[in-house]
Design an enzyme around this catalytic site. Sequence first.
Site, short mmCIF file in Angstrom:
data_model
loop_
_atom_site.label_atom_id
_atom_site.label_comp_id
_atom_site.label_asym_id
_atom_site.label_seq_id
_atom_site.Cartn_x
_atom_site.Cartn_y
_atom_site.Cartn_z
N ASN C 80 0.83 -1.20 0.00
CA ASN C 80 0.00 0.00 0.00
C ASN C 80 0.86 1.25 0.00
OD1 ASN C 80 -1.38 -2.08 2.22
ND2 ASN C 80 -2.72 -1.41 0.57
N THR C 106 3.54 0.68 9.56
CA THR C 106 4.60 -0.25 9.98
C THR C 106 4.92 -1.15 8.81
OG1 THR C 106 3.92 -0.22 12.29
CG2 THR C 106 5.20 -2.11 11.57
N LYS C 181 10.55 -0.01 15.95
CA LYS C 181 9.22 -0.59 16.14
C LYS C 181 9.27 -2.11 16.05
CE LYS C 181 4.61 -1.04 15.84
NZ LYS C 181 3.69 -0.61 14.80
N LYS C 256 2.00 -10.23 11.69
CA LYS C 256 2.49 -9.37 10.61
C LYS C 256 3.82 -8.70 11.00
CE LYS C 256 2.11 -4.84 8.72
NZ LYS C 256 1.71 -3.48 9.11
#
Lengths: 308, 308, 308, 308
Positions: C80, C106, C181, C256
């Site tokens: 995306n 992320t 992250k 994910k």
Amino acid sequence: MSISSRSMASKTQVGFVGLGNMGSPMAKNLLKHGYPVIATDVFPESCKELQELGAQILDSPAEVADKADRIITMLPSSPNVIEVYTGPNGILKKVKKGSLLIDSSTIDPAVSKEMALAAEKMGAVFMDAPVSGGVGAASSGKLTFMVGGVEEEFTAAKELLSCMGANVVYCGQVGTGQAAKICNNMLLAIGMIGTAETMNLGIRLGLDPKLLTKILNMSSGRCWSSDTYNPVPGVMEGVPSANNYQGGFGTTLMAKDLGLAQNTATNTKTPILLGSLAHQIFRMMCARGYAGKDFSSVFQFLREEEGQ
Amino acid sequence: MSISSRSMASKTQVGFVGLGNMGSPMAKNLLKHGYPVIATDVFPESCKELQELGAQILDSPAEVADKADRIITMLPSSPNVIEVYTGPNGILKKVKKGSLLIDSSTIDPAVSKEMALAAEKMGAVFMDAPVSGGVGAASSGKLTFMVGGVEEEFTAAKELLSCMGANVVYCGQVGTGQAAKICNNMLLAIGMIGTAETMNLGIRLGLDPKLLTKILNMSSGRCWSSDTYNPVPGVMEGVPSANNYQGGFGTTLMAKDLGLAQNTATNTKTPILLGSLAHQIFRMMCARGYAGKDFSSVFQFLREEEGQ
Amino acid sequence: MSISSRSMASKTQVGFVGLGNMGSPMAKNLLKHGYPVIATDVFPESCKELQELGAQILDSPAEVADKADRIITMLPSSPNVIEVYTGPNGILKKVKKGSLLIDSSTIDPAVSKEMALAAEKMGAVFMDAPVSGGVGAASSGKLTFMVGGVEEEFTAAKELLSCMGANVVYCGQVGTGQAAKICNNMLLAIGMIGTAETMNLGIRLGLDPKLLTKILNMSSGRCWSSDTYNPVPGVMEGVPSANNYQGGFGTTLMAKDLGLAQNTATNTKTPILLGSLAHQIFRMMCARGYAGKDFSSVFQFLREEEGQ
Amino acid sequence: MSISSRSMASKTQVGFVGLGNMGSPMAKNLLKHGYPVIATDVFPESCKELQELGAQILDSPAEVADKADRIITMLPSSPNVIEVYTGPNGILKKVKKGSLLIDSSTIDPAVSKEMALAAEKMGAVFMDAPVSGGVGAASSGKLTFMVGGVEEEFTAAKELLSCMGANVVYCGQVGTGQAAKICNNMLLAIGMIGTAETMNLGIRLGLDPKLLTKILNMSSGRCWSSDTYNPVPGVMEGVPSANNYQGGFGTTLMAKDLGLAQNTATNTKTPILLGSLAHQIFRMMCARGYAGKDFSSVFQFLREEEGQ
């Protein structure tokens, strides 16, 4: 029609991109079978030997594509394949309509699919055809090719590949050749580490390694790593474990293939618990001095050292 | 001398302790071969069928030991073996000097060694002889026995064991029979999970399972779980995966054997990365409804469910 | 000079692409702080609420880039982001020189680096700024932003991000926000599974779960999953385990993020043994009905069921 | 009644068996608090220092039990405990009715339960009270004791244990002290390896280790290994990673405790996927030169070496 014209054009020139340890003997076998070879490699010195044997050497994949409508590529990894096909001097810049492009590199099947789409846009056909068997099998023309792509083109591909290999297996749509290669090597890695752990445990429990090997091979523990490529020195002759883990299939290469398995599993959300741990183990080995040894040296890696 | 007296005493009575799913058909095969059998079991009803076939049934292992100087034991786990040999009504309470005691249970080799020491103190000989092959092989007399113990007694043991098995393999000192069994099953477990992961990944990547099996079996991924006992429904006939994972070797039993592997590895400080993870996977399966299914159902366990 | 002109242009319009569960409350907080917002999303219905609050809605990222020189993107995954930045209607098609582009998705840090290069070619600046904290923190403006990119632009980025978050941490060059992250979530995943295994084992060994939690939290076993987000029902209030694992951070999202950790580890040849196994465990859970539950439901997943 | 008579007999003599690195400073703290100590150890030289400080040294645990009705034992592993309690010169040979026996060794809780049963048969009370904290905490009297056993006896045990420790926690029935210790150390091991993997990955991805530590510690990745005992050299002072992994808690000891976790998990059929893999990792480290280093050296073990 382009396809039949290629088929009839047998023994016309074949392009070859990538003259490394594997590509060079493969291209020689094409020459031996009477195919004129037009080749290129990023390292000019890799081309010398083939040139002396009669191959024509050009400067770039694009130039090869300009002259040959059947091209084989044999490259180290995905980025090289992307560059050789879609880069500024890549094959697709000058590929002829109806050309047959066969990639024997071991790469991510997702990249194979991308290349196939890109080739299709130019009117060409792309197939993936990774090999099993090492430099020895490449020299003797005994490789196994696992082929993915449009089924109608398989016969045309097999004509060329059978000059370089003993087995040419059709696997399905584009990318399934890579999938088969990756799957086999993942199970191989698991079987090898499993065999190494088992032999180590058995020896610790007082079993003679030759006897344990015999028992495993007549029982349900039997696998290729136990009966054909045993990792314990002294159990078999003619395997890397009998020669201080020299030769064979390097730990680095196994770690690379397991990285591909890991990526495809992540992308398809497939749980691979043992496969993933096997990847990490070979990765650790690469960092601890085993990078250049045969992957069966995992037995040595797991074995407790003296004096500890 | 006790050993030769036993050898000459062939076809005199043989003791048998433990008439469960495995022990019962084993004892029957001794009867078939003409040996008078004196048996016992904690569950009296287990003894009925054997009694009808002519065996003499006694109340305790001690009483069996009082009458027979060759005894075979077939019990579920280590605590049972300890009880049957060294408990208050155990074999060693009344064992005759020179008796041959053969334990076919699958237990911790450390317990086998303890039993051998305890037997030796009473002037008797203890051997471990765990089996591979399930109830079917027990019935048809086709078990494989892996035997540990004093080598001079192996011939005497083999005389009896060959009535019940097709292969009787001498493995070394006491406990090595268990070691061989445990090692084989650990490698089997690793190979099975590896095959299940690989087949699942291959199918996700677009490969036909039968074709992938064929490729693995002609390549270095080949193992018993891929070529003889494939876990994917539809690939082979006559295996549990073709019958909704009924029959075969239960996940609980595999988890038990891997627990033994884990314990022996911990005790000998041997790293078993894949073996240990395999143990945990079958342990999880036991908790999630797979306890009674064949262990090849790990394929089903790993496979993503519809609608997720 | 473009940079200073932007800084002076404070409270001029800000672009926002991606109005999902997270993006929508984030954009609202920009409005609350007095920034005119120009937004877009592939799903028109996602835009309604923001439009009613005064935001201007446009048809594509390109149109947003045509009007605003500071743009924030919040998207589900790497493809995306690639589409929104480099696609045919992407931001870079109409981006103004000197624009500041902040991506809070992320994604793989390698993709962040690619986007930064592509932006640089157009004279714009790209920063990665993924968040920790869920929908609740997004609504209350308490997110933590981990920011990677050119240090000179950090002040400009912080001006906007501090409207939406309580902590804005500069991590280093482009991609390091993602790295931070991913690293945090990998350690979180390991700590959570470890806590679940430990609590389960302790309960099996006869310990009261509240007491065990207290002991762990005063000892070296202490971690965020034991002292702040305990996975065992009945130990804490106000956490998903107290509410049948509803709400919180879904297993799918954790799987994910671990996939990203796995990919970056593979690409950098870094061994992550526990991280990799944690990935596989959450992957299995997704396939077995835990996809939508909070990731602390791994306690439930590991716990043996009744009647097994 | 024996219990109250013991309670009233405060500051009468206390027996101590096992004067190693931990036991010796513990016994000294009893002396400091005014308790006459009667001690023994298999190595006479271990007793000298305590003797000079005023303790009475006897030849065997049995003799200690003959003189003292409160005895503390501190031994390396399960077999030593079995010997000291139930061996031919063991405590139970001469234990007085109503004696309080406290074992501070870290052993299998199943062995603690066995000892408790054996003590009960002799009219004595056995409690398990393993410690957390190393030699430093033993010297300064700052140990944490996790106590399992009959609750009515906890006050009596605490009177003695609080001379040697800062925290004395009642955990439940016999064996739960061990369980708590084992559980804490398993989670500690997982957290430490997780932290090491995470820091290594972060560094590879371009993050500064101090910054990454700060981010983890303010986020959900926080754990004791990240915020109190960071394994990366240069991040913290006063921890083993700042001193070439000297001192601290040795890898061998961690591997031993994980072996206990593994055994209890196997016995209770509890899946411990990460715990089990952590065990194998420390086991491998023991075999590769890390046996004597602090367990946080797993960071060094995982880190790729130069030139590979």
